[in-house]
Structures are given as structure tokens and as C-alpha cells.
Design an enzyme around this catalytic site. Structure first.
Site, PDB file in Angstrom:
ATOM      1  N   HIS A  30      13.332  -6.889  -0.463  1.00  0.00           N
ATOM      2  CA  HIS A  30      14.040  -7.895  -1.276  1.00  0.00           C
ATOM      3  C   HIS A  30      15.536  -7.600  -1.418  1.00  0.00           C
ATOM      4  O   HIS A  30      16.286  -8.447  -1.910  1.00  0.00           O
ATOM      5  CB  HIS A  30      13.424  -8.012  -2.671  1.00  0.00           C
ATOM      6  CG  HIS A  30      12.015  -8.541  -2.668  1.00  0.00           C
ATOM      7  ND1 HIS A  30      11.681  -9.734  -2.056  1.00  0.00           N
ATOM      8  CD2 HIS A  30      10.862  -8.042  -3.192  1.00  0.00           C
ATOM      9  CE1 HIS A  30      10.369  -9.939  -2.210  1.00  0.00           C
ATOM     10  NE2 HIS A  30       9.853  -8.929  -2.885  1.00  0.00           N
TER      11      HIS A  30
ATOM     12  N   ASP B  85       3.925  -8.248   3.920  1.00  0.00           N
ATOM     13  CA  ASP B  85       3.891  -8.195   2.453  1.00  0.00           C
ATOM     14  C   ASP B  85       3.611  -9.613   1.932  1.00  0.00           C
ATOM     15  O   ASP B  85       4.017 -10.599   2.553  1.00  0.00           O
ATOM     16  CB  ASP B  85       5.246  -7.694   1.941  1.00  0.00           C
ATOM     17  CG  ASP B  85       5.238  -7.398   0.445  1.00  0.00           C
ATOM     18  OD1 ASP B  85       5.121  -6.218   0.078  1.00  0.00           O
ATOM     19  OD2 ASP B  85       5.355  -8.354  -0.352  1.00  0.00           O
TER      20      ASP B  85
ATOM     21  N   HIS C 268       4.929 -11.096  -0.459  1.00  0.00           N
ATOM     22  CA  HIS C 268       6.180 -11.747  -0.859  1.00  0.00           C
ATOM     23  C   HIS C 268       7.103 -11.899   0.350  1.00  0.00           C
ATOM     24  O   HIS C 268       7.098 -11.044   1.236  1.00  0.00           O
ATOM     25  CB  HIS C 268       6.892 -10.908  -1.925  1.00  0.00           C
ATOM     26  CG  HIS C 268       6.048 -10.655  -3.138  1.00  0.00           C
ATOM     27  ND1 HIS C 268       5.337  -9.486  -3.313  1.00  0.00           N
ATOM     28  CD2 HIS C 268       5.776 -11.437  -4.210  1.00  0.00           C
ATOM     29  CE1 HIS C 268       4.663  -9.555  -4.471  1.00  0.00           C
ATOM     30  NE2 HIS C 268       4.909 -10.725  -5.025  1.00  0.00           N
TER      31      HIS C 268
ATOM     32  N   ASP D 135       0.072  -5.938  -0.832  1.00  0.00           N
ATOM     33  CA  ASP D 135      -0.173  -6.770  -2.006  1.00  0.00           C
ATOM     34  C   ASP D 135      -0.787  -8.129  -1.649  1.00  0.00           C
ATOM     35  O   ASP D 135      -1.025  -8.954  -2.539  1.00  0.00           O
ATOM     36  CB  ASP D 135       1.105  -6.944  -2.852  1.00  0.00           C
ATOM     37  CG  ASP D 135       2.349  -7.151  -2.013  1.00  0.00           C
ATOM     38  OD1 ASP D 135       2.231  -7.359  -0.775  1.00  0.00           O
ATOM     39  OD2 ASP D 135       3.456  -7.125  -2.597  1.00  0.00           O
TER      40      ASP D 135
HETATM   41 ZN   LIG Z   1       5.338  -7.720  -2.221  1.00  0.00          ZN
END
Ligand SMILES: [Zn+2]
Length: 310
Positions: A94, A129, A131, A216
Site C-alpha cells: 500500500h 493479497d 487488498h 488475507d
Molecule cells: Zn491485504
């Protein structure tokens, strides 16, 4: 590490001593103003957002985490092993060139990819991931030397990663986003890799493959709503390993994962598959939503090229 240790690799497991990333290495992916601001924020313990916890020790931890990735790449370049796993905190995907967010301060996988491109390499980053790796996408948005492919939960943190985002004008097609609905199962992600990622990667012809390996997307994860099992990560790893041009050109970077049992079992299943070790793990999952997104991603990334042939 418990997941890795459960494989009983003994002397086949080489522990690479991490080092600090140098300033030159950090500025390959981040700008100097940001690095100064980050140092100040860590000194004062001022969090950039409510998720992103900082203390006076955070900067040195992040610099060591980024350097650990570089140390693993150096070891692989020297022929020390078949594949690498960068098991670090804080994670990185991120973090953009000028912004910390979502637990991430420095973008470990992007720094590694940028250093490889400076040596003339072409790098494919696969980010499974749950996200979207907005930071990695931003850093290489207009850089055709890096292919960024992400599967992630749609309409979810951090809100980026749309299907139609394909990269900047000088690198159109070098970003591939496959945003999947809540409830997507492992077979859908695998189809995304086989039907969308594989032909794009083949065309790109990477000399290195790096993976933003968050765990995740596991169904037990408390932060997200995809439905993968540990066995699914093994199947994703098998597909991604095929993208690497040869042994020693694949490294996985730990990103998210918030159920420790799920991370443990998923890491074990991933590396058992990659290393050919035997392991009893959770069966793969199927039947969830998301096939239509894979079909749309094919229309966006694969079929225009097929049309162009005619
Ligand atoms: Zn994540």
C-alpha cells in the site's frame, strides 16, 4: 516461519541475513521528501492514518524489511537457491512513492522490482493479497519494465484496482486488475491466473517474478470476504511459478494476513507446492462468485490483441 518450519526442510532452507536498504535503493521507489517526512513521523510517532501505527523504531524496521527483500534477491542472483520468501513486517504494497498507508511504510516488493529494473531486468509482480496493491500500481503505473497483476476483493480497501485501469500512456497494458466479488473461491482466482495473467505474462516475458503474497484472501481472515483455503494458495503458487523463466527467479514477499492459523497453513501449503514437499492441507475451494469478472478481464487484456491479429 512456523509454516515454513512445518515442512522440515532442514539444510534445504537457507536463512538469508537481512540488511538495511540504502537510501539509493529506497529512492528507486520513493521520493526523498516522503522519506524525510516518514523519518519525522516515526520520530514523533505521528500515524499517517488510523491503520498505520508508528513508533520511533518503525523507520529502522521498515528499512530492514526493504533490505531483507534486496538481500534475498541478491542471494538468488548469486545462485544460492531456487526461490525466495521475504518474511517481513511491516508489509509494503500500500505504500506509494510519497505516501504511507494501510500498515505499509516502504514498498518492499516495489523497491526490489525497481532495483532489478535498474539492472536491466523485466519484472512481473503478481499480487494475490486480498487488498489491491495501490502503492505498487502507482509506482510502476507508467513504467513498462514492470508488469503489475493483482487479484483482490472489489469495492474494498483501499478502493483502487479497477478493471479498466491498465497503466499510463507509456505503459498501457502493464497493469492488470482483477477485482473479485466477496465470496469468490480459489477456482476463480486460479482461472484469473490461467486465463488472464498467464497470456499477459507470456507476452511480457519477465526475467523475474515477484509475488505480493498476502494470505488475507483465506476464508478465516477477519478483515476480508474471499473464501480461499490453504490448498488454494498452493494452486495459485503453482501457476505463478510457471511465470518465472527459470529456477532462482521467483521471490514471494509476505504482505497481509490476519488470522495466524490461516497464514501458517497457507504459507506451508504454498511452499510445499513450490518445493515439491508432501503436506496434508485444506482442500481447494470452488463454486464461488467472480467468473464474469475473469471473463471481462479477458475481454480487456487478451481479446483486443487477438482481434488485432485479424
Ligand atoms: Zn491485504
Amino acid at each position: 516461519m512456523a509454516g515454513i518450519e512445518s515442512l522440515g526442510l532442514d539444510s534445504d532452507l537457507i536463512r538469508v541475513e537481512p540488511r538495511d536498504a540504502t537510501t539509493d535503493e529506497l529512492i528507486s521507489a520513493h521520493n526523498t521528501t516522503y522519506l524525510r517526512e516518514l523519518a519525522g513521523a516515526c520520530e514523533q510517532g505521528t500515524a499517517p492514518d488510523p491503520d498505520t501505527y508508528l513508533t520511533s523504531g518503525s523507520l529502522s524496521a521498515a528499512i530492514r524489511a526493504a533490505g531483507a527483500g534486496l538481500a534475498v534477491i541478491d542471494a538468488l542472483r548469486a545462485g544460492a537457491g531456487d526461490l525466495g520468501f521475504v518474511v517481513v513486517r511491516p508489509p509494503g504494497h500500500h505504500a506509494s512513492a510519497n505516501h504511507a498507508m494501510g500498515f505499509c511504510l516502504l514498498n518492499n516488493v516495489a523497491i526490489a522490482a525497481a532495483m532489478l529494473t535498474e539492472k536491466g531486468e523485466r519484472v512481473a509482480i503478481v499480487d494475490w493479497d486480498v487488498h489491491h496493491g495501490n502503492g505498487t500500481q502507482d509506482i510502476f503505473w507508467d513504467d513498462g519494465r514492470v508488469l503489475y497483476i493483482s487479484t483482490h476483493q472489489a469495492r474494498f480497501y483501499p478502493g483502487t484496482g479497477r478493471l479498466l485501469d491498465k497503466g499510463g500512456p507509456d505503459a498501457l497494458g502493464s497493469t492488470v486488475n482483477i477485482p473479485l466479488p466477496a465470496g469468490a473461491t480459489g477456482d476463480v482466482l486460479q482461472r484469473a491466473l490461467v486465463e488472464v495473467a498467464a497470456p499477459v505474462v507470456e507476452q511480457f516475458a519477465p526475467t523475474w517474478v515477484l509475488v505480493s503474497a498476502g494470505f488475507d484472501a483465506h476464508r478465516d481472515d477477519p478483515l476480508a470476504d474471499l473464501m480461499l483455503s490453504a490448498g488454494d494458495f498452493a494452486l495459485l503458487a503453482r501457476e505463478v511459478a510457471r511465470f518465472a523463466p527459470r529456477s532462482g527467479r521467483l521471490a514471494l514477499f509476505l504482505e497481509g494476513g490476519y488470522d495466524l492459523g490461516a497464514v501458517h497453513h497457507s504459507v506451508a501449503a504454498t511452499f510445499a507446492e513450490l518445493l515439491g514437499a508432501s503436506l496434508q492441507t485444506e482442500p481447494a475451494t470452488s463454486g464461488g462468485r467472480g467468473d464474469e469478472v475473469v471473463a471481462m478481464a479477458r475481454r480487456i487484456h487478451i481479446e483486443p490483441r487477438e482481434d488485432a491479429l485479424w
